[in-house]
Write a protein that holds these residues in place. Structure first.
Motif, mmCIF file in Angstrom:
data_model
loop_
_atom_site.group_PDB
_atom_site.id
_atom_site.type_symbol
_atom_site.label_atom_id
_atom_site.label_comp_id
_atom_site.label_asym_id
_atom_site.label_seq_id
_atom_site.Cartn_x
_atom_site.Cartn_y
_atom_site.Cartn_z
ATOM 1 N N THR A 1 63.535 -8.013 103.415
ATOM 2 C CA THR A 1 62.451 -7.380 104.499
ATOM 3 C C THR A 1 60.818 -7.789 103.954
ATOM 4 O OG1 THR A 1 64.219 -5.765 105.138
ATOM 5 C CG2 THR A 1 61.782 -4.831 105.387
ATOM 6 N N ARG A 2 60.465 -8.205 102.294
ATOM 7 C CA ARG A 2 59.614 -7.758 101.774
ATOM 8 C C ARG A 2 59.754 -9.976 101.890
ATOM 9 N NH1 ARG A 2 61.971 -5.345 97.845
ATOM 10 N NH2 ARG A 2 63.340 -6.508 97.095
ATOM 11 N N ARG A 3 60.305 -10.923 102.285
ATOM 12 C CA ARG A 3 60.077 -11.435 103.001
ATOM 13 C C ARG A 3 59.302 -11.491 104.308
ATOM 14 N NH1 ARG A 3 64.953 -14.972 99.745
ATOM 15 N NH2 ARG A 3 64.395 -15.022 97.509
ATOM 16 N N VAL A 4 60.055 -11.143 104.984
ATOM 17 C CA VAL A 4 59.673 -11.527 106.605
ATOM 18 C C VAL A 4 57.846 -11.500 106.465
ATOM 19 C CG1 VAL A 4 60.053 -10.332 108.785
ATOM 20 C CG2 VAL A 4 62.047 -11.869 107.259
ATOM 21 N N LEU A 5 58.079 -9.546 105.701
ATOM 22 C CA LEU A 5 56.840 -8.817 105.780
ATOM 23 C C LEU A 5 55.323 -9.918 105.746
ATOM 24 C CD1 LEU A 5 57.468 -5.246 105.193
ATOM 25 C CD2 LEU A 5 57.167 -6.235 106.956
ATOM 26 N N TRP A 6 55.789 -10.288 104.166
ATOM 27 C CA TRP A 6 54.588 -11.169 104.051
ATOM 28 C C TRP A 6 54.667 -12.258 104.613
ATOM 29 C CZ3 TRP A 6 51.562 -10.814 100.792
ATOM 30 C CH2 TRP A 6 51.690 -9.320 99.615
ATOM 31 N N LEU A 7 55.635 -12.881 105.611
ATOM 32 C CA LEU A 7 55.357 -14.165 106.468
ATOM 33 C C LEU A 7 54.969 -14.083 107.445
ATOM 34 C CD1 LEU A 7 58.729 -16.504 106.516
ATOM 35 C CD2 LEU A 7 56.961 -16.606 105.516
ATOM 36 N N ALA A 8 55.051 -12.564 107.980
ATOM 37 C CA ALA A 8 54.302 -11.922 109.008
ATOM 38 C C ALA A 8 53.213 -12.745 108.682
ATOM 39 C CB ALA A 8 54.658 -10.879 109.753
ATOM 40 N N LEU A 9 52.236 -10.947 107.412
ATOM 41 C CA LEU A 9 51.430 -11.757 106.590
ATOM 42 C C LEU A 9 50.307 -12.866 107.161
ATOM 43 C CD1 LEU A 9 49.528 -9.858 105.973
ATOM 44 C CD2 LEU A 9 49.976 -9.947 103.654
ATOM 45 N N ALA B 1 46.645 -16.863 111.409
ATOM 46 C CA ALA B 1 46.328 -17.266 113.317
ATOM 47 C C ALA B 1 44.892 -17.112 113.266
ATOM 48 C CB ALA B 1 46.586 -16.157 113.900
ATOM 49 N N PHE B 2 44.377 -15.671 112.533
ATOM 50 C CA PHE B 2 43.271 -15.471 112.328
ATOM 51 C C PHE B 2 42.199 -16.055 111.750
ATOM 52 C CE2 PHE B 2 39.663 -13.549 109.751
ATOM 53 C CZ PHE B 2 38.762 -12.368 111.439
ATOM 54 N N VAL B 3 42.489 -17.211 111.323
ATOM 55 C CA VAL B 3 41.511 -18.202 110.560
ATOM 56 C C VAL B 3 41.548 -19.487 111.728
ATOM 57 C CG1 VAL B 3 41.161 -20.212 108.819
ATOM 58 C CG2 VAL B 3 41.644 -17.467 107.993
ATOM 59 N N ILE B 4 42.318 -19.776 112.060
ATOM 60 C CA ILE B 4 41.852 -21.067 113.069
ATOM 61 C C ILE B 4 41.627 -20.362 114.484
ATOM 62 C CG2 ILE B 4 43.674 -21.746 115.083
ATOM 63 C CD1 ILE B 4 45.984 -22.481 112.799
#
Length: 82
Positions: free
Chosen positions: A43-51, A57-60
């Motif tokens: 769960t922590r890995r998925v949340l870090w990947l989503a962040l 996406a924001f930078v692009i």
């Protein structure tokens, strides 16, 4: 329940022999604990990947849209010196 009654009930409970523990309780608890730890890690890995994906996406978007630049004027300024 009054305090003397409660004390007597606790004394009776402590004088009894404790109930037997099933022999497969420990391995089952270890198996469930390991599974819970793995789920938490996943769960922590998925949340870090989503962040990370959201930040990327924001930078692009910011590099393409350039929201800090004023949009070009759609009207021409009035001409006063002729």
């Amino acid at each position: 329940m009054r305090v003397p009654d409660r004390d007597a009930m606790v004394r009776r409970m402590l004088e009894q022999t404790p109930p037997t523990v099933p022999p497969d309780l420990y391995p089952e608890a270890v198996r469930r604990g390991i599974r819970m730890l793995r789920r938490g890690t996943a769960t922590r890995r998925v949340l870090w990947l989503a962040l990370l994906a959201a930040a990327l996406a924001f930078v692009i978007w910011a590099s393409v849209a350039r929201p800090w630049v004023e949009p070009p004027s759609t009207t021409t300024p009035p001409v006063s010196d002729w």
